[in-house]
Design a protein around this motif. Structure first.
Motif, PDB file in Angstrom:
ATOM      1  N   GLY A  82      22.561  55.614   9.181  1.00  0.00           N
ATOM      2  CA  GLY A  82      23.799  55.202   8.995  1.00  0.00           C
ATOM      3  C   GLY A  82      24.344  55.214   7.490  1.00  0.00           C
ATOM      4  O   GLY A  82      23.627  55.865   6.681  1.00  0.00           O
ATOM      5  N   LEU A  83      25.134  54.350   7.351  1.00  0.00           N
ATOM      6  CA  LEU A  83      26.004  54.216   6.074  1.00  0.00           C
ATOM      7  C   LEU A  83      24.967  53.476   5.034  1.00  0.00           C
ATOM      8  O   LEU A  83      24.594  52.386   5.519  1.00  0.00           O
ATOM      9  CB  LEU A  83      27.304  53.613   6.191  1.00  0.00           C
ATOM     10  N   ILE A  84      24.471  53.916   3.971  1.00  0.00           N
ATOM     11  CA  ILE A  84      23.543  53.523   3.215  1.00  0.00           C
ATOM     12  C   ILE A  84      24.109  53.138   1.730  1.00  0.00           C
ATOM     13  O   ILE A  84      23.344  52.671   0.957  1.00  0.00           O
ATOM     14  CB  ILE A  84      22.152  54.200   3.161  1.00  0.00           C
ATOM     15  N   GLY A  85      25.138  53.529   1.481  1.00  0.00           N
ATOM     16  CA  GLY A  85      25.798  53.536   0.237  1.00  0.00           C
ATOM     17  C   GLY A  85      27.064  54.198  -0.116  1.00  0.00           C
ATOM     18  O   GLY A  85      27.504  55.140   0.707  1.00  0.00           O
ATOM     19  N   ILE A  86      27.689  53.748  -1.054  1.00  0.00           N
ATOM     20  CA  ILE A  86      28.775  54.386  -1.600  1.00  0.00           C
ATOM     21  C   ILE A  86      29.088  54.616  -3.193  1.00  0.00           C
ATOM     22  O   ILE A  86      28.621  53.533  -3.774  1.00  0.00           O
ATOM     23  CB  ILE A  86      30.371  53.472  -0.886  1.00  0.00           C
ATOM     24  N   GLU A  87      29.606  55.445  -3.554  1.00  0.00           N
ATOM     25  CA  GLU A  87      29.781  55.741  -4.957  1.00  0.00           C
ATOM     26  C   GLU A  87      31.278  55.561  -5.293  1.00  0.00           C
ATOM     27  O   GLU A  87      32.001  56.301  -4.566  1.00  0.00           O
ATOM     28  CB  GLU A  87      29.206  57.228  -5.442  1.00  0.00           C
ATOM     29  N   ILE A  88      31.417  54.635  -6.011  1.00  0.00           N
ATOM     30  CA  ILE A  88      32.740  54.480  -6.519  1.00  0.00           C
ATOM     31  C   ILE A  88      32.892  55.007  -8.213  1.00  0.00           C
ATOM     32  O   ILE A  88      32.241  54.817  -8.886  1.00  0.00           O
ATOM     33  CB  ILE A  88      33.122  52.791  -6.404  1.00  0.00           C
ATOM     34  N   SER A  89      34.332  55.124  -8.261  1.00  0.00           N
ATOM     35  CA  SER A  89      34.582  55.201  -9.804  1.00  0.00           C
ATOM     36  C   SER A  89      35.803  54.289 -10.134  1.00  0.00           C
ATOM     37  O   SER A  89      36.491  54.193  -9.174  1.00  0.00           O
ATOM     38  CB  SER A  89      35.335  56.743  -9.873  1.00  0.00           C
ATOM     39  N   SER A  90      35.445  53.879 -11.373  1.00  0.00           N
ATOM     40  CA  SER A  90      36.368  52.661 -11.814  1.00  0.00           C
ATOM     41  C   SER A  90      36.655  53.107 -13.211  1.00  0.00           C
ATOM     42  O   SER A  90      35.992  53.890 -13.945  1.00  0.00           O
ATOM     43  CB  SER A  90      35.964  51.314 -11.444  1.00  0.00           C
TER      44      SER A  90
END
Length: 214
Positions: A198-206
């Motif tokens: 399943g979904l195990i992580g997200i990479e975000i940019s800020s």
């Protein structure tokens, strides 16, 4: 079709701490989204750029929690210790998706603390209980999208999905990948993440750089 939001589960006791921790990493304040009375859950949401958002959702001590697919999925994930549950795609017309599933979408609504209601239709939640790599689908019936609640500063740049077969079981694989609009997907083999598909992580940019929230 487009990526609409991603869902992170916590327990009711850990809700405040989880919201504070994730909000700090996003650089964005979560707002109280209210209660899903039909599903026995409640959430807090944080807006993201590009019209998306993150929800932190927890099960309630409510009969609907164990009587509806969404309530059951959230409750089960909370009992497992919480974490990412699913990714959700929205469409302006859910009827072609209903035809594929061979059933009607379920009406959902969320009552905010100010008494206003958000309304939508959703389908595919039954399938994520056992196949968390699959998303589910919604059609918004109200205009006040959660991505407008607050000031977004971060955006999703990558989604990490544990799925050996890369969505091969989905009828909508091509539509899903196209709907990501430049967001990349990193496929992780189940054995590399303790078989937690399943979904195990997200990479975000800020403005603070990039961060992987797992």
């Amino acid at each position: 079709m487009r990526l609409d939001h991603v869902s992170y589960v916590t327990s009711h006791d850990q809700l405040a701490d989880t919201v504070q921790r994730l909000g700090s990493r996003l650089g964005t304040t979560f707002v109280d989204g209210g209660i899903h009375p039909r599903f026995g859950t409640r959430n807090f949401t944080a807006p993201l750029l590009d019209g998306k958002y993150i929800e932190v959702v927890c099960p309630l001590d409510h009969p609907a929690t164990e009587q509806t697919p969404w309530g059951k999925a959230v409750s089960k994930k909370a009992q497992e210790g919480g974490g990412w549950l699913t990714w959700v795609f929205s469409t302006e017309d859910i009827s072609p998706i209903e035809e594929k599933f061979g059933r009607k979408a379920v009406d959902g609504h969320r009552t905010r603390p100010d008494g206003t209601d958000l309304k939508w239709k959703q389908i595919g939640v039954k399938e994520i209980t056992d196949s968390r790599e699959l998303p589910f689908f919604i059609e918004w019936l109200t205009q006040d999208h959660p991505s407008k609640d607050g000031q977004p500063v971060a955006k999703i740049v990558k989604i990490l999905i544990c799925d050996d077969n890369k969505l091969s079981d989905s009828w909508f694989k091509d539509e899903i990948m196209k709907a990501l609009n430049g967001i990349s997907v990193e496929w992780v083999k189940p054995q590399d993440s303790e078989d937690d598909k399943g979904l195990i992580g997200i990479e975000i940019s800020s403005p603070n750089g990039t961060d992987v929230i797992d």
